[in-house]
Design an enzyme around this catalytic site. Structure first.
Site, mmCIF file in Angstrom:
data_model
loop_
_atom_site.group_PDB
_atom_site.id
_atom_site.type_symbol
_atom_site.label_atom_id
_atom_site.label_comp_id
_atom_site.label_asym_id
_atom_site.label_seq_id
_atom_site.Cartn_x
_atom_site.Cartn_y
_atom_site.Cartn_z
ATOM 1 N N GLU A 115 0.822 -1.222 0.000
ATOM 2 C CA GLU A 115 0.000 0.000 0.000
ATOM 3 C C GLU A 115 0.848 1.260 0.000
ATOM 4 O OE1 GLU A 115 -3.384 0.074 -0.367
ATOM 5 O OE2 GLU A 115 -2.920 -2.019 -0.766
ATOM 6 N N ARG A 153 19.705 8.935 -20.922
ATOM 7 C CA ARG A 153 19.815 9.429 -22.306
ATOM 8 C C ARG A 153 20.316 10.871 -22.361
ATOM 9 N NH1 ARG A 153 16.256 10.097 -25.514
ATOM 10 N NH2 ARG A 153 16.815 8.809 -27.265
#
Ligand code: ADE
Length: 249
Positions: A115, A153
């Site tokens: 949770e 990247r």
């Protein structure tokens, strides 16, 4: 740049680290990636990392002590790192955030399960809470990999062509232009002639038009956010004249 992924499923990061650009970035030493097993910081014979929620209810909550110890340890190894919790209630991750994170010395990802985490960890240890989209995953691991991939990247030298990340979709609030490769004819469809012309100015112009068209069709909100550049306005006027000619008698 140093990445740490605090998780109870450290094996999930193995395949991610073993392929393509991520693997090359690791081999070149531009990045390091350390999966940290939260269970290693848990006490007791069973090394429990979760417990029942105070107040009752279904589901389990990640215990604060092992998480705090794992975060402290990662911070000791990279004191300048930001600690980032992956969670569906976080702020939405995007290309802008990816570029910003690429300037950090390190990132410590906390991958929640069940949770969620005991709120005192969120209050006391987390710098940023981010979500990769409005859906709920079974844990933060995949989200952490998505974020790492997008950040890596932007680290200079990680992509083949140095400027490739600058040409990405979203880098200037436009989607990328269409791409073509051989064969020239495929299932009755030809590659646009201009791309075979060798005229770099015309190719650049075609790519700008293609990017604008892709963006207007798929993500008009991006164009609404930024407005049109002078060059784009000329292109749209040309399209309008063309469309006008189709409807005029
Ligand atoms: N963990 C579960 N769902 C998530 C989401 N959408 N983004 C980031 N972390 C998550």
């Amino acid at each position: 740049m140093d990445f740490f992924a605090l998780t109870i499923f450290s094996g999930m990061f193995e395949t991610f680290a073993a392929h393509g650009i991520i693997r090359r970035a690791l081999e070149s030493g531009r990045i390091s990636m350390t999966p940290v097993n939260i269970r290693d910081y848990a006490a007791g014979r069973h090394r429990e990392t979760d417990d029942r929620p105070y107040g009752g209810g279904s589901g389990m909550v990640m215990k604060p002590e092992p998480l705090a110890a794992a975060i402290k340890d990662a911070r000791a190894r990279c004191p300048e790192a930001r600690t980032v919790l992956l969670s569906p209630r976080g702020t939405r991750f995007d290309q802008h955030a990816a570029r910003k994170y690429a300037g950090c010395k390190g990132l410590i990802f906390v991958c929640g399960r069940y949770e969620g985490l005991d709120e005192r960890i969120c209050d006391g240890y987390i710098d940023d809470e981010i979500s990769i989209g409005d859906y709920v995953l079974t844990g933060g691991e995949l989200a952490a990999m998505v974020v790492m991939d997008a950040v890596i990247r932007h680290i200079p030298g990680t992509l083949g062509a140095e400027d490739a990340a600058e040409c990405d979709s979203f880098s200037d609030q436009r989607l990328e232009h269409a791409h073509y490769t051989r064969p020239r004819f495929f299932e009755g469809r030809a590659v646009p002639d201009v791309l075979l012309s060798g005229n770099h100015r015309e190719i650049e112009h075609w790519r700008m038009e293609s990017a604008l068209l892709q963006t207007l069709i798929r993500r008009p909100d991006l164009v609404e956010n930024t407005g049109l550049t002078k060059q784009e306005k000329q292109v749209v006027k040309k399209w309008c004249r063309y469309l006008e000619s189709l409807v005029s008698e």
